[in-house]
Every structure is written in C-alpha cells, then in structure tokens.
Design a protein around this motif. Sequence first.
Motif, PDB file in Angstrom:
ATOM      1  N   GLN A  25      -6.642  24.565 -20.402  1.00  0.00           N
ATOM      2  CA  GLN A  25      -6.205  25.538 -21.393  1.00  0.00           C
ATOM      3  C   GLN A  25      -7.362  26.372 -21.919  1.00  0.00           C
ATOM      4  O   GLN A  25      -7.240  27.586 -22.094  1.00  0.00           O
ATOM      5  CB  GLN A  25      -5.519  24.821 -22.558  1.00  0.00           C
ATOM      6  N   ASP A  52       1.455  30.167 -18.207  1.00  0.00           N
ATOM      7  CA  ASP A  52       1.705  28.785 -18.610  1.00  0.00           C
ATOM      8  C   ASP A  52       2.693  28.784 -19.773  1.00  0.00           C
ATOM      9  O   ASP A  52       2.305  28.872 -20.938  1.00  0.00           O
ATOM     10  CB  ASP A  52       0.396  28.113 -19.032  1.00  0.00           C
ATOM     11  N   PRO A  53       3.966  28.673 -19.462  1.00  0.00           N
ATOM     12  CA  PRO A  53       5.022  28.764 -20.480  1.00  0.00           C
ATOM     13  C   PRO A  53       4.938  27.680 -21.540  1.00  0.00           C
ATOM     14  O   PRO A  53       5.541  27.799 -22.592  1.00  0.00           O
ATOM     15  CB  PRO A  53       6.308  28.594 -19.655  1.00  0.00           C
ATOM     16  N   HIS A  54       4.187  26.629 -21.255  1.00  0.00           N
ATOM     17  CA  HIS A  54       4.138  25.526 -22.212  1.00  0.00           C
ATOM     18  C   HIS A  54       2.893  25.534 -23.094  1.00  0.00           C
ATOM     19  O   HIS A  54       2.679  24.631 -23.886  1.00  0.00           O
ATOM     20  CB  HIS A  54       4.255  24.185 -21.481  1.00  0.00           C
ATOM     21  N   GLY A  56       0.868  26.071 -26.065  1.00  0.00           N
ATOM     22  CA  GLY A  56       1.317  26.181 -27.453  1.00  0.00           C
ATOM     23  C   GLY A  56       0.491  27.151 -28.285  1.00  0.00           C
ATOM     24  O   GLY A  56      -0.691  27.364 -28.030  1.00  0.00           O
TER      25      GLY A  56
END
Lengths: 143, 143
Positions: A25, A52-54, A56
């Motif tokens: 990330q 990266d749809p996840h 946060g």
Amino acid sequence: MSKHQKEMGVLKEHLGKHQLKYTRQRELILDAFLKQEHITAEEMYHQLARKDPHLGLATIYRTLNLFCEAGLAQARHFGTQTQYDNISHKGHHDHLICTDCGKIVEFENCDIERLQEEVATRNGFTIKTHRLELYGLCARCRH
Amino acid sequence: MSKHQKEMGVLKEHLGKHQLKYTRQRELILDAFLKQEHITAEEMYHQLARKDPHLGLATIYRTLNLFCEAGLAQARHFGTQTQYDNISHKGHHDHLICTDCGKIVEFENCDIERLQEEVATRNGFTIKTHRLELYGLCARCRH
DNA sequence: TTTGAAATTGATAAACCGTCTCAAAAAGAA
DNA sequence: TTCTTTTTGAGACGGTTTATCAATTTCAAA
C-alpha cells in the motif's frame, strides 16, 4: 522498477529508522503521490480505487501523514480540506483570483519569493512551501 | 455611537447591495469582531454569551462568513478550526506558520506588497485583499 | 403606524473531514 | 517456517461547520 528512486530511498530510510515496514500500500500511494503537485486524501482514494478497490481511506490518511514525517510531503489546510503538497515538485505557482467572476490567473515571481526567504530568515524560519493568493477584480469585472 | 464607523459603513453598503438586513445580532458580532485581530467562531460564541445568552453559534458562523463576503474578514483554516482575520486591523498582516508546532508569526512587508501590485497591474487586476502564508519550521523545531 | 413580504434567527439535526479502534492480515527477522 | 511486531480495512467516533425550518424580526410601502 519505479521512476522515483530518490523519493523511494528517502521513504525507505525513514521507515528503517523508525521500525516501520515497507508495504504494498505504501508503495502504491507513493507512486500515485509523486505524480501530483498536490492532492487530497479523498482524491487519491478515488484515483486508486481502480488499482485496489479495498484500499481504505484511513490508510491513505495514515500514509500521507507518514510522507509528511519523512519529509516528502507537506500538509496544507485549504478550504475545508487538507492538501498534501509534493515537496519535490518545484515551480510553485501563485494565484490571482477575481472575486466577481472567479477567474484565476497563475503567476510566478522570483522577486517575491526572494523577499519571502528574507522575511523567513529574519524570523528564524526555514520555508518549505508557501501560498500566495491575490484577491480582486479582473479587467472585465472592474466595469 | 460606534467607534467603527468606517467598517459599519462597509457592512451596510454590502447589505444594501444584496437585499440583506441590518440586525441587532450583526451589529453585536461586528463590534466584537472589530476588537480582535483574529478570532474563531467558538471563541466569539463564548465571548458574547454574557451579552446575549441566546445568540446562536450558527448565527455567528453565518455572520462571520458574511463579513468575509463584505471584505471585512478573511477566513484562514488552521488545524481543525477556522480563524477569521480582521482585515482592517492592520494594513494587512501575513503569516509565517511552523508546520511542526503550529507557531504563527505575523509580519508585514511593503516590498512584497508593492511587487504584488505590479503583478496584478500587469494582469489587469485590481487587488482588494491578499493572503500570504509561508510554511516551514521555526528555529526551535528545526532541531 | 400598521401591514406584509422577505430575510434572519435559534435550536438542533445533519454533513463533513480526519482520527481512532480493533480483529485479521502482512512483513520481516530468526 | 515460526513468531513478534506493524499494518491494514472497515466502520465507529469526535469536533467543526453547514443545513433545516418554524418563529421572529426587519423594513419598505401603504
């Protein structure tokens, strides 16, 4: 192989010094950040949603703040949001803003920048970034 | 008879131009505001609670924003709060802001102002106000 | 001075931004 | 691999500012 070797080195050095880890990330966010002159966490969130749809939003905030601590970024409160400026991106431009029609003209002025440095030095400050906005009426709106 | 004839005139002119009304609350808030160099809505709320315990926080926010539109105030976002600067208090003061400890040093620099005028003229603008903020580290935080 | 349309107010709900929490996952040294 | 530590994602949370709306106030016109 990233294009941002130097900045990545700065980040890794900071991570090493503070027992922090190099994560997928953080690499992703660094890459996206270095392409911008300045960006908000929200903008980056949407921008990275495809890769990266996840990822946060909290991670983005944490990471941008980490970049500030590492000296790669600089937080600036603008409007209601926080802008994260890319330090390595020079060519800082200032703004002339018409309060009537909203027109914005960008400019750069070395003499002003030099005087800013003088003021800062006189007060013991080391400038990292600045913001200069001139508000008034443009030629058309003056009539 | 208020001491702030000039500012009250500016406000009344703005009100007149926009079909807005002159109210007891606006007068009260203007008086309090003009005594300060800069203030937050929350600070003013507590300060005025004695004079008018029923004065609402929303009214203070609305009125301070109105002052910004009238050119009497200028909003500055710092940390999580908004500071409302009194434009008339000095000529106009700019800020050196330490990004580490939050320390703020005010300064004024005629040479910079003159160069600003030049830039504006060159672009056909007539400046009404400006905002100049220098971000960096103060002497203590540099170590 | 009364009247009435339009703006304003106060109280509170809601929105907004950024941080905190915490269980699950990942990193990285041994 | 194993084990400890850090990080992550999701959502709860807290503080600041704005939106809502019925009741009140302003002010121009009668």
